[in-house]
Design an enzyme around this catalytic site. Structure first.
Site, mmCIF file in Angstrom:
data_model
loop_
_atom_site.group_PDB
_atom_site.id
_atom_site.type_symbol
_atom_site.label_atom_id
_atom_site.label_comp_id
_atom_site.label_asym_id
_atom_site.label_seq_id
_atom_site.Cartn_x
_atom_site.Cartn_y
_atom_site.Cartn_z
ATOM 1 N N SER A 1 -8.515 2.966 8.920
ATOM 2 C CA SER A 1 -7.552 4.016 8.567
ATOM 3 C C SER A 1 -7.912 4.644 7.227
ATOM 4 C CB SER A 1 -6.135 3.443 8.506
ATOM 5 O OG SER A 1 -5.720 3.016 9.779
ATOM 6 N N LYS B 1 0.845 -1.200 0.000
ATOM 7 C CA LYS B 1 0.000 0.000 0.000
ATOM 8 C C LYS B 1 0.880 1.250 0.000
ATOM 9 C CE LYS B 1 -3.002 -2.483 3.212
ATOM 10 N NZ LYS B 1 -3.351 -2.588 4.639
ATOM 11 N N ARG C 1 -12.610 -6.581 13.475
ATOM 12 C CA ARG C 1 -13.697 -5.617 13.618
ATOM 13 C C ARG C 1 -15.032 -6.222 13.261
ATOM 14 N NH1 ARG C 1 -10.450 -1.460 10.006
ATOM 15 N NH2 ARG C 1 -9.824 -3.486 9.210
HETATM 16 P P1 ADP Z 1 -2.811 -4.059 8.068
HETATM 17 O O1 ADP Z 1 -2.438 -3.284 6.846
HETATM 18 O O2 ADP Z 1 -1.739 -4.959 8.585
HETATM 19 O O3 ADP Z 1 -4.164 -4.718 8.027
HETATM 20 P P2 ADP Z 1 -3.878 -2.009 9.781
HETATM 21 O O4 ADP Z 1 -3.066 -0.919 10.348
HETATM 22 O O5 ADP Z 1 -4.963 -1.660 8.830
HETATM 23 O O6 ADP Z 1 -2.808 -2.957 9.172
HETATM 24 O O7 ADP Z 1 -4.460 -2.901 10.938
HETATM 25 C C1 ADP Z 1 -3.643 -3.559 11.874
HETATM 26 C C2 ADP Z 1 -4.484 -4.509 12.686
HETATM 27 O O8 ADP Z 1 -5.419 -3.756 13.460
HETATM 28 C C3 ADP Z 1 -5.314 -5.503 11.881
HETATM 29 O O9 ADP Z 1 -5.417 -6.700 12.622
HETATM 30 C C4 ADP Z 1 -6.659 -4.819 11.770
HETATM 31 O O10 ADP Z 1 -7.702 -5.753 11.587
HETATM 32 C C5 ADP Z 1 -6.737 -4.162 13.134
HETATM 33 N N1 ADP Z 1 -7.598 -2.991 13.155
HETATM 34 C C6 ADP Z 1 -7.648 -1.966 12.289
HETATM 35 N N2 ADP Z 1 -8.603 -1.068 12.646
HETATM 36 C C7 ADP Z 1 -9.166 -1.568 13.779
HETATM 37 C C8 ADP Z 1 -10.239 -1.136 14.629
HETATM 38 N N3 ADP Z 1 -10.937 -0.051 14.380
HETATM 39 N N4 ADP Z 1 -10.518 -1.909 15.678
HETATM 40 C C9 ADP Z 1 -9.831 -3.049 15.920
HETATM 41 N N5 ADP Z 1 -8.846 -3.517 15.170
HETATM 42 C C10 ADP Z 1 -8.513 -2.792 14.105
#
Ligand code: ADP
Length: 165
Positions: free
Chosen positions: A129, A42, A91
């Site tokens: 995000s 990404k 989530r």
């Molecule tokens: P990745 O690109 O590794 O998925 P993210 O930063 O998007 O990284 O997410 C990291 C972890 O946190 C993943 O396990 C994702 O499912 C979790 N995550 C992201 N947003 C949330 C949220 N709002 N609540 C709980 N877990 C989350």
């Protein structure tokens, strides 16, 4: 419960949902490495240094959390820091399939490291995000979604001022 565990992610940017998972995971692990993945496919909005610095600020009050970064395979990083578990956040059902594939792939690569899933508080389970970046880009109020340090940096980015200016 794991003596050493890793919570990996892109954290682009860290949200209140991530922080909720960090708090829950830190209660279960002896030491929790919150590790920023640096080699994702990404295209990030925030540099690795910015994401690292933001995570350090927002987790400063949690004594057993260490912020780190890694490139290459997560499972290799986990072995380097001596972790016996990887925490991931779940989530909704939509997260499940990808997370399930990742967990089983990682198990195949190293059967000694377990993947553990945590659900955030329902207040944060809708946060992503990507959507937060969109709200920020369009000038919306980010305070319900991210810690103040993150909202501040996002605002500066979109106003054309670099960090620290
Ligand atoms: P990745 O690109 O590794 O998925 P993210 O930063 O998007 O990284 O997410 C990291 C972890 O946190 C993943 O396990 C994702 O499912 C979790 N995550 C992201 N947003 C949330 C949220 N709002 N609540 C709980 N877990 C989350």
């Amino acid at each position: 419960m794991p003596k050493i565990a890793v919570y990996p992610g892109s954290f682009d940017p860290p949200t209140n949902g991530h922080l909720d998972v960090v708090r829950r995971a830190a209660k279960l692990a002896g030491t929790l490495y919150v590790a920023v993945a640096t080699n994702t496919t990404k295209e990030p909005l925030f540099s690795v240094e910015e994401r690292f610095a933001l995570l350090e600020k927002i987790t400063a009050g949690i004594p057993n959390v260490k912020v780190d970064r890694f490139d290459g395979l997560l499972i290799d990083y986990a072995r380097t820091v001596g972790a016996s578990a990887i925490f991931r956040g779940l989530r909704a059902v939509s997260d499940f399939e990808y997370e399930f594939q990742m967990a089983l792939t990682n198990r195949r690569l190293n059967n000694e490291v377990e993947t553990l899933f945590l659900m955030p508080s329902q207040d944060y389970s809708y946060l992503s995000s990507n959507i937060i970046k969109e709200v920020g880009r369009l000038g919306g109020d980010l305070s319900p979604f991210v810690p103040p340090e993150v909202a501040e940096l996002m605002k500066r980015k979109h106003s054309g001022k670099g960090p620290g200016k």
